[in-house]
Design an enzyme around this catalytic site. Structure first.
Site, PDB file in Angstrom:
ATOM      1  N   ASP A 343     -19.356 -39.331  44.381  1.00  0.00           N
ATOM      2  CA  ASP A 343     -18.235 -40.758  44.120  1.00  0.00           C
ATOM      3  C   ASP A 343     -17.242 -40.428  42.740  1.00  0.00           C
ATOM      4  O   ASP A 343     -17.680 -40.082  41.742  1.00  0.00           O
ATOM      5  CB  ASP A 343     -19.120 -41.990  43.967  1.00  0.00           C
ATOM      6  N   GLU A 380     -15.479 -36.985  46.158  1.00  0.00           N
ATOM      7  CA  GLU A 380     -14.184 -37.943  46.564  1.00  0.00           C
ATOM      8  C   GLU A 380     -13.370 -37.449  45.088  1.00  0.00           C
ATOM      9  O   GLU A 380     -13.599 -37.919  44.059  1.00  0.00           O
ATOM     10  CB  GLU A 380     -14.954 -39.218  46.161  1.00  0.00           C
TER      11      GLU A 380
END
Length: 691
Positions: A343, A380
């Site tokens: 993330d 990401e």
């Protein structure tokens, strides 16, 4: 009572002789090990760790064994303006804890400072309610052989453990929403039948929900508020006797591997659940705030906030790199995962001054690690910090979420202005972003929807977000969705609108699953799941996010299954080699107008007609090679296509999912929002056997 022990490994490590405790807190003046009863509410002993070696406090507890519940009280100066936030009144969770006892309730008793007075140290003791570690017995040695999916064959399926199984009728009631529920045959049967090869779980590391959500009676359902990087989230444990969260997670991983599928987990190392300078003191903040976090240079009482979540872990520090790599190895070697989706990954590659560096310490450490270098690594590739958008800039060996693919496909098919050249670039894996340093097309993780945003059904049913249930007056979530509602906002009984929506879902799925690169499906898109227009359902642990299996769209599920089967069959479409700009004998890829002529520069930029053909001709030197033809029509009016020399048999038609395969004529007319896939056959009899 404690002997010196060893400064390594960090954490609480049981052995036949006892337990070794080690905590990295170089600026602390004293560290106390606090032992609790099994419930974690009654403090029974408080024992100083006797030795500090190179900033690691450590001690050995002879005769102790697994099951011991513990926490730390860390002493040192209280000087927030210097970044120092030591407060021994606050019991701290070991960041290396393998199992966690208790749950953060959002009360101000967890604050290191006096409520409303951030410069004063709070003296109230929170030991009875604080998060604690439980010393875990080592899991049995792993026996199964992990599958490894070829890069070109990989199909990611992003899911939430609880949401996938909470309403599943074929999962026993006591297992719904749990790791054990996800391992149930009925759940894995569906995923295997669909054609998913790699399950990508939303965060499963132990979390602490934000105070703001808890006060509203909500929780961080998505789980992007990690506080325990070694411990599986206990909320997804069934609680069955004889199991622990870790053992149940490992059994789930084994069940997934037994199906020949990979397991990836979404991990959050960019920030912690301690949020900003007004947030709780749960672990790292009280252990050594200046070591673990990026602090503002102009005001060390405040945190850099490149994540939007209040703080950022400081991977310019070796001990922070060690925390991440030690925990990643634990998930691979002990818990059985095959890879990770990181993330807000640019935070992990920011130097001390905040600059992004693809050779930053954590990325370099992973690249040379004998375990992690073989794991599946997915970034990401954006955060909200300066220069935070880094799509295509991660090192070789990494895959990256490609939001430009998402936006182009939505724009092209839903009438928001993408031209044929945009479509073609994304359809062939975004070479401008990913074709460097030897990276393959599969580095691009293609998706049309993900957990963050509209579901596929909502993408074609809503033009505005409907997030009032989140308690932020509909201000949260993206307002730039490139969606289309077909003329009615939300659910409708109008058969024409619903037929259009079904058609748009199919064409978006067909384009995604037949594109070069690594496709990723959002769980529930294949069954028509809706979140009633909520495009930021991070705090909705209810029927909004739980997949509604009782109303599954069986026809759409069948369409996805057939499309993925064709992807496996049509090797050129999933090639792991970059296609050349001009066709060659070895790579005869042709881009054609509907009239059958080669695309020109003007054709690529046409806004009045979004139609083209992609011919994957059979290489001359490959025996048994088959030619494939993709017909693409996203324009407003029907378009007639003149097909290349055939015969051609249509294998897939997104505009008519019930139509059987058929022989194509030399000229075919495609209506708006249609994608066909055809195969060149030797004669009509041979083609008739295809399905």
């Amino acid at each position: 009572m404690l002997t010196a022990g060893l400064p390594f490994p960090l954490g609480a490590t049981p052995s036949p002789q006892g337990i070794n405790f080690a905590l990295a807190a170089p600026r602390a003046t004293r560290v106390e090990l606090c032992l609790f009863d099994r419930s974690g509410t009654g403090e029974q002993q408080r024992i100083p760790l006797p030795t500090c070696t190179d900033g690691v406090w450590h001690g050995h507890f002879a005769g102790a064994g697994p099951g011991l519940v513990y926490g730390y009280r860390v002493h040192g100066p209280w000087a927030p303006h210097d970044g120092l936030r030591f407060n021994p009144a606050k019991l701290l969770l070991d960041p290396y804890a393998r199992e966690i006892v208790g749950r953060y309730d959002g009360s101000d008793l967890f604050l290191g400072h006096v409520p409303g007075e951030p410069t004063r140290r709070d003296s109230r003791d929170n030991g009875a309610v604080a998060l604690k570690g439980r010393v875990a017995a080592p899991l049995a040695a792993r026996q199964d052989a992990k599958p490894r999916i070829a890069a070109a064959d990989r199909v990611l399926y992003e899911l939430h453990v609880r949401g996938q199984t909470r309403l599943h009728p074929d999962v026993p009631a006591d297992l719904r929403g749990s790791y054990a529920g996800l391992a149930e045959p009925a759940v894995l049967d569906h995923l295997q039948r669909l054609g998913a090869t790699t399950l990508s779980l939303m965060p499963v590391q132990h979390r602490a929900d934000e105070e703001r959500l808890l006060k509203m009676g909500l929780s961080n359902y998505w789980g992007y508020t990690t506080i325990g990087w070694f411990a599986p989230e206990a909320r997804y444990w069934s609680g069955r006797p004889g199991t622990t969260p870790a053992s149940e997670f490992r059994a789930m991983a084994d069940a997934i591997h037994a199906r020949g599928m990979e397991l990836v987990i979404d991990v959050v190392y960019n920030h912690s659940a301690e949020t900003d300078e007004f947030g709780p003191t749960l672990s790292l903040r009280g252990i050594d705030n200046t070591l673990y976090y990026h602090l503002r240079a102009d005001d060390r009482a405040r945190y850099e906030n490149w994540t939007g979540c209040g703080n950022c872990l400081n991977f310019a520090e070796p001990r922070v790199v060690q925390l991440a790599t030690d925990s990643l190895r634990h998930w691979v070697t002990e818990l059985g995962v095959d890879g990770f989706r990181f993330d807000l990954a640019p935070v992990l590659a920011r130097r001390a001054g905040g600059d992004f560096d693809p050779r930053a310490p954590l990325l370099a450490a992973i690249a040379q690690d004998p375990v992690l270098s073989h794991a599946l690594l997915i970034a990401e590739p954006w955060d909200i910090g300066p220069g935070g958008y880094r799509v295509g800039e991660f090192p070789p060996g990494w895959l990256e979420w490609n939001d430009r693919y998402r936006d182009t496909q939505r724009s092209f098919w839903l009438g928001h202005g993408a031209v044929p050249g945009d479509f073609a670039h994304r359809f062939t894996a975004s070479s401008r972003q990913f074709r460097h340093d030897g990276r393959a097309p599969t580095a691009s993780v293609n998706f049309v929807t993900a957990h963050d945003g509209f579901t596929l059904r909502d993408l074609v049913s809503y033009e505005e977000r409907h997030n009032l249930a989140n308690g932020e007056n509909n201000r949260d979530g993206s307002s730039h969705n490139l969606s289309r509602n077909g003329g009615v906002e939300g659910e409708t009984d109008d058969p024409a609108v619903n037929a259009l929506r079904a058609r748009l879902q199919r064409v978006l799925l067909a384009a995604l699953l037949l594109s070069q690169g690594t496709p990723m499906l959002l769980a529930g898109d294949e069954i028509g799941h809706t979140q009633q227009g909520n495009n930021n359902a991070y705090c909705q642990d209810n029927a909004t996010t739980w997949l509604d299996w009782a109303h599954a769209d069986a026809a759409l599920q069948d369409f996805v299954t057939r499309t993925l089967a064709l992807r496996r069959e049509a090797a050129p479409l999933r090639s792991n080699r970059w296609w050349p700009a001009e066709p060659t004998a070895a790579d005869p890829l042709h881009w054609l107008t509907p009239e059958g002529t080669p695309m020109t520069s003007a054709d690529w930029e046409r806004r009045d007609r979004s139609a083209l053909m992609v011919l994957f001709d059979a290489p001359h030197d490959v025996a048994g090679a088959v030619a494939w033809l993709v017909l693409v029509q996203a324009g407003h009016a029907a378009v007639e296509f003149t097909l290349p020399p055939g015969p051609w048999r249509r294998r897939l038609a997104s505009d008519d999912d019930t139509a059987p395969p058929r022989r194509l004529d030399a000229r075919e007319t495609l209506a708006n929002a249609s994608l066909w896939l055809a195969q060149r056959v030797q004669d009509d009899d041979a083609g008739a056997t295809l399905n």
